[in-house]
Design an enzyme around this catalytic site. Structure first.
Site, PDB file in Angstrom:
ATOM      1  N   GLY A  55       0.824  -1.198   0.000  1.00 22.81           N
ATOM      2  CA  GLY A  55       0.000   0.000   0.000  1.00 22.81           C
ATOM      3  C   GLY A  55       0.861   1.252   0.000  1.00 22.81           C
ATOM      4  O   GLY A  55       2.093   1.178  -0.017  1.00 22.81           O
ATOM      5  N   ASP A  56       0.203   2.416  -0.038  1.00 20.33           N
ATOM      6  CA  ASP A  56       0.900   3.715  -0.003  1.00 20.33           C
ATOM      7  C   ASP A  56       1.826   3.903  -1.208  1.00 20.33           C
ATOM      8  O   ASP A  56       2.833   4.599  -1.128  1.00 20.33           O
ATOM      9  CB  ASP A  56       1.716   3.877   1.292  1.00 20.33           C
ATOM     10  CG  ASP A  56       0.899   3.590   2.538  1.00 20.33           C
ATOM     11  OD1 ASP A  56      -0.219   4.135   2.624  1.00 20.33           O
ATOM     12  OD2 ASP A  56       1.349   2.818   3.394  1.00 20.33           O
ATOM     13  N   LYS A  90      -1.214   5.418  -5.368  1.00 23.04           N
ATOM     14  CA  LYS A  90      -2.342   5.067  -6.247  1.00 23.04           C
ATOM     15  C   LYS A  90      -3.264   6.248  -6.495  1.00 23.04           C
ATOM     16  O   LYS A  90      -3.867   6.357  -7.561  1.00 23.04           O
ATOM     17  CB  LYS A  90      -3.136   3.906  -5.622  1.00 23.04           C
ATOM     18  CG  LYS A  90      -2.382   2.601  -5.555  1.00 23.04           C
ATOM     19  CD  LYS A  90      -3.230   1.474  -4.985  1.00 23.04           C
ATOM     20  CE  LYS A  90      -3.624   1.708  -3.542  1.00 23.04           C
ATOM     21  NZ  LYS A  90      -2.477   1.756  -2.613  1.00 23.04           N
ATOM     22  N   ALA A  96      -7.974   3.415   4.387  1.00 25.08           N
ATOM     23  CA  ALA A  96      -7.127   3.752   3.238  1.00 25.08           C
ATOM     24  C   ALA A  96      -7.181   5.249   3.001  1.00 25.08           C
ATOM     25  O   ALA A  96      -8.188   5.899   3.266  1.00 25.08           O
ATOM     26  CB  ALA A  96      -7.613   3.017   1.997  1.00 25.08           C
ATOM     27  N   GLY A  97      -6.098   5.800   2.475  1.00 26.81           N
ATOM     28  CA  GLY A  97      -6.086   7.222   2.163  1.00 26.81           C
ATOM     29  C   GLY A  97      -5.319   7.484   0.897  1.00 26.81           C
ATOM     30  O   GLY A  97      -4.233   6.933   0.700  1.00 26.81           O
ATOM     31  N   HIS A  98      -5.885   8.278   0.007  1.00 22.26           N
ATOM     32  CA  HIS A  98      -5.197   8.664  -1.223  1.00 22.26           C
ATOM     33  C   HIS A  98      -4.969  10.168  -1.213  1.00 22.26           C
ATOM     34  O   HIS A  98      -5.896  10.941  -0.960  1.00 22.26           O
ATOM     35  CB  HIS A  98      -6.031   8.285  -2.451  1.00 22.26           C
ATOM     36  CG  HIS A  98      -6.093   6.810  -2.700  1.00 22.26           C
ATOM     37  ND1 HIS A  98      -6.967   6.232  -3.587  1.00 22.26           N
ATOM     38  CD2 HIS A  98      -5.376   5.788  -2.183  1.00 22.26           C
ATOM     39  CE1 HIS A  98      -6.796   4.916  -3.592  1.00 22.26           C
ATOM     40  NE2 HIS A  98      -5.826   4.630  -2.751  1.00 22.26           N
ATOM     41  N   ARG A 139     -22.467 -12.972   8.669  1.00 22.01           N
ATOM     42  CA  ARG A 139     -23.852 -12.748   8.201  1.00 22.01           C
ATOM     43  C   ARG A 139     -24.708 -12.022   9.226  1.00 22.01           C
ATOM     44  O   ARG A 139     -25.904 -12.264   9.357  1.00 22.01           O
ATOM     45  CB  ARG A 139     -24.491 -14.082   7.786  1.00 22.01           C
ATOM     46  CG  ARG A 139     -23.870 -14.661   6.532  1.00 22.01           C
ATOM     47  CD  ARG A 139     -24.219 -16.101   6.314  1.00 22.01           C
ATOM     48  NE  ARG A 139     -23.587 -16.952   7.327  1.00 22.01           N
ATOM     49  CZ  ARG A 139     -23.587 -18.273   7.298  1.00 22.01           C
ATOM     50  NH1 ARG A 139     -24.203 -18.906   6.319  1.00 22.01           N
ATOM     51  NH2 ARG A 139     -23.001 -18.976   8.233  1.00 22.01           N
ATOM     52  N   GLN A 184      -5.166  -0.026  -0.352  1.00 21.31           N
ATOM     53  CA  GLN A 184      -4.089  -0.827   0.226  1.00 21.31           C
ATOM     54  C   GLN A 184      -3.207  -1.431  -0.893  1.00 21.31           C
ATOM     55  O   GLN A 184      -3.011  -0.812  -1.915  1.00 21.31           O
ATOM     56  CB  GLN A 184      -4.633  -1.905   1.173  1.00 21.31           C
ATOM     57  CG  GLN A 184      -5.160  -1.361   2.464  1.00 21.31           C
ATOM     58  CD  GLN A 184      -6.657  -1.138   2.455  1.00 21.31           C
ATOM     59  OE1 GLN A 184      -7.404  -1.752   1.728  1.00 21.31           O
ATOM     60  NE2 GLN A 184      -7.107  -0.220   3.282  1.00 21.31           N
ATOM     61  N   THR A 239      -4.811  -6.486   5.620  1.00 12.65           N
ATOM     62  CA  THR A 239      -6.115  -5.868   5.792  1.00 12.65           C
ATOM     63  C   THR A 239      -7.182  -6.962   5.774  1.00 12.65           C
ATOM     64  O   THR A 239      -6.862  -8.145   5.663  1.00 12.65           O
ATOM     65  CB  THR A 239      -6.350  -4.796   4.707  1.00 12.65           C
ATOM     66  OG1 THR A 239      -7.502  -4.009   5.060  1.00 12.65           O
ATOM     67  CG2 THR A 239      -6.546  -5.406   3.330  1.00 12.65           C
ATOM     68  N   THR A 242      -3.501   8.173   9.145  1.00 14.47           N
ATOM     69  CA  THR A 242      -3.069   8.162  10.543  1.00 14.47           C
ATOM     70  C   THR A 242      -1.942   9.135  10.858  1.00 14.47           C
ATOM     71  O   THR A 242      -1.740   9.489  12.018  1.00 14.47           O
ATOM     72  CB  THR A 242      -2.585   6.755  10.931  1.00 14.47           C
ATOM     73  OG1 THR A 242      -1.423   6.439  10.128  1.00 14.47           O
ATOM     74  CG2 THR A 242      -3.665   5.711  10.689  1.00 14.47           C
ATOM     75  N   GLY A 243      -1.174   9.534   9.845  1.00 13.36           N
ATOM     76  CA  GLY A 243      -0.009  10.374  10.082  1.00 13.36           C
ATOM     77  C   GLY A 243       1.190   9.600  10.613  1.00 13.36           C
ATOM     78  O   GLY A 243       2.239  10.174  10.898  1.00 13.36           O
ATOM     79  N   LEU A 294       9.642   8.277  -8.411  1.00  9.99           N
ATOM     80  CA  LEU A 294      11.001   8.073  -8.908  1.00  9.99           C
ATOM     81  C   LEU A 294      11.901   9.247  -8.533  1.00  9.99           C
ATOM     82  O   LEU A 294      13.106   9.075  -8.300  1.00  9.99           O
ATOM     83  CB  LEU A 294      10.962   7.893 -10.435  1.00  9.99           C
ATOM     84  CG  LEU A 294      12.272   7.518 -11.121  1.00  9.99           C
ATOM     85  CD1 LEU A 294      12.816   6.198 -10.592  1.00  9.99           C
ATOM     86  CD2 LEU A 294      12.079   7.448 -12.632  1.00  9.99           C
TER      87      LEU A 294
END
Length: 431
Positions: free
Chosen positions: A12-13, A16, A39-41, A142, A223, A238, A300-301, A331
């Site tokens: 992840g990270d 994306k 998740a964070g983008h 369920r 993720q 996750t 979360t930082g 890059l």
């Protein structure tokens, strides 16, 4: 290619959000298919920065249909706050659609996440404590509550009362916590239901209809592959399926609908939370990468653990996702290093491993085997073609392609939309 799945190929990270934002310009629909507000983008548009948690990155383009699919677990409190935050900044959110089959995160899920993580002590998983895991547990058991239930006050009351009977007993008798009030949750969450009601739809039908009409659909994973419940470093994973196959389940489409799978790969490797990390840098390189790459969690930082590019995990990602191309990000962060390293295999006892092991006991004892390449000092953030990159930088790109066996189709040389090199066409972009 009308249907493209974008997945994280590491832990992840990987950036994306930027790649989704870049590709969304040519897409008609952008679909988030799993995960939750853990998740964070981060997307940078000009000088503005947007941190998205549940809303697909395509929302930053006017006129796009953005879908939160049935595979996502949705915290209504977070979603409403995110929508209001975007609207305050002048972003039109009318194109958002929320699956009525998506499951809802409730206050007791978040508390369970906290108390269970605390109880693990030294064996903690490093969750974001946003209630994602417990919500998926209820879904599998369920006894989950879906968006369609949230919109029906009578149904919501009945299911919530049933769940609270069990959850409150658990909180009181096992964890020594105070119980939750049925009426207080009902009042708060029925308010969220009315705010979200106009956005709720049969999103699977919308997506399939768009595909039949030849429209371009971008499936956005959260993720990364190594955090997948089945294919990742279990149990440090996750609770959903970030791999490409998860797009079919989490969006409601068949596998024949998918035309291409692009794996987002950071030019180095990071991970958040606990678990083995063979190529983690043990010297000053770790802090160099963290500082230059601003490697802190969007949600979360928390500072991310940093290390060199690991092609063992990338080959694993190629196989389990069926990657047809790679988007190489960050890059530019490697600029300034005299030497860049690539992990090509693992030393385990007296043998060399080139395939990613399933056993964490084995993985914890693996030592990285590095190949060293010359670094580059030139600023690459203004490059728009491969030819404008320094020779050492191009050599690094070619070597990654050789080791992974998949072509690199996009290269990010900075956080902005225009800092992207399109090596080949995806969604009709001109390279």
């Amino acid at each position: 290619m009308p249907a493209v799945v974008l997945v994280g190929a590491q832990w992840g990270d990987e950036g994306k959000g930027k790649i989704t934002d870049y590709l969304a310009e040519k897409a008609d629909l952008v679909v988030r298919y799993q995960g939750g507000s853990n998740a964070g983008h981060t997307v940078k548009v000009g000088e503005e920065e947007f941190k998205l948690h549940l809303v697909p990155s395509g929302i930053l383009y006017p006129g796009k249909i953005c879908i939160i699919g049935n595979g996502v677990v949705v915290d209504p409190q977070v979603l409403v706050a995110e929508l209001e935050g975007l609207e305050r900044r002048g972003i039109d959110t009318s194109g958002l659609r929320l699956s009525y089959r998506a499951h809802v995160i409730l206050p007791y899920h978040k508390r369970l996440d906290e108390v269970e993580e605390e109880r693990r002590g030294a064996g903690r998983l490093g969750t974001t404590r946003r209630g994602i895991g417990p919500a998926y547990v209820d879904k599998a058991a369920r006894m989950g509550i879906r968006v369609i239930d949230l919109l029906d006050p009578e149904e919501f009351r009945e299911k919530l009362a049933f769940n609270l009977k069990e959850k409150n007993e658990l909180f009181i008798k096992v964890y020594g916590c105070s119980p939750y009030s049925l009426e207080e949750i009902l009042e708060e969450y029925l308010g969220y239901a009315e705010r979200l009601r106009p956005l709720v739809a049969d999103t699977g039908r919308l997506i399939n209809q768009a595909l039949r009409e030849g429209k371009k659909v971008l499936f956005e994973g959260a993720q990364g592959t190594l955090l997948d419940l089945d294919q990742g470093t279990y149990p440090y994973v996750t609770s959903s399926y970030p791999v490409a196959g998860g797009a079919c389940i989490g969006a409601g489409v068949g596998p024949k609908a998918i035309d291409a799978v692009i794996g987002v790969v950071k030019a180095y490797t990071t991970r958040v939370g606990e678990g083995p990390f063979p190529s983690e840098a043990k010297d000053n390189a770790s802090e160099y990468l963290r500082r230059r790459g601003a490697e802190y969690g969007t949600t979360t930082g928390r500072p991310r653990r940093c290390g060199w590019l690991d092609t063992v995990i990338l080959r694993h990602a190629v196989e389990v996702n069926g990657l047809t191309g790679i988007a190489l990000t960050k890059l530019d962060v490697l600029t300034g290093l005299d030497v860049v390293r690539i992990c090509t295999g693992y030393q385990y006892g007296g043998e060399v491993l080139y395939d990613f092991p399933a056993s964490l006991k084995v993985l914890q004892k693996c030592e990285p085997i590095y190949e060293e390449l010359p670094g580059w000092q030139e600023d690459i953030t203004q490059a728009h073609t491969l030819e404008e990159l320094p020779p050492a930088c191009r050599a690094y790109i070619r070597r990654v392609e050789e080791l992974v066996g998949v072509p690199i189709k996009l290269i990010a040389v900075g956080p902005r939309r225009d800092q992207t090199i399109a090596v080949t066409n995806i969604f009709g972009q001109e390279g």
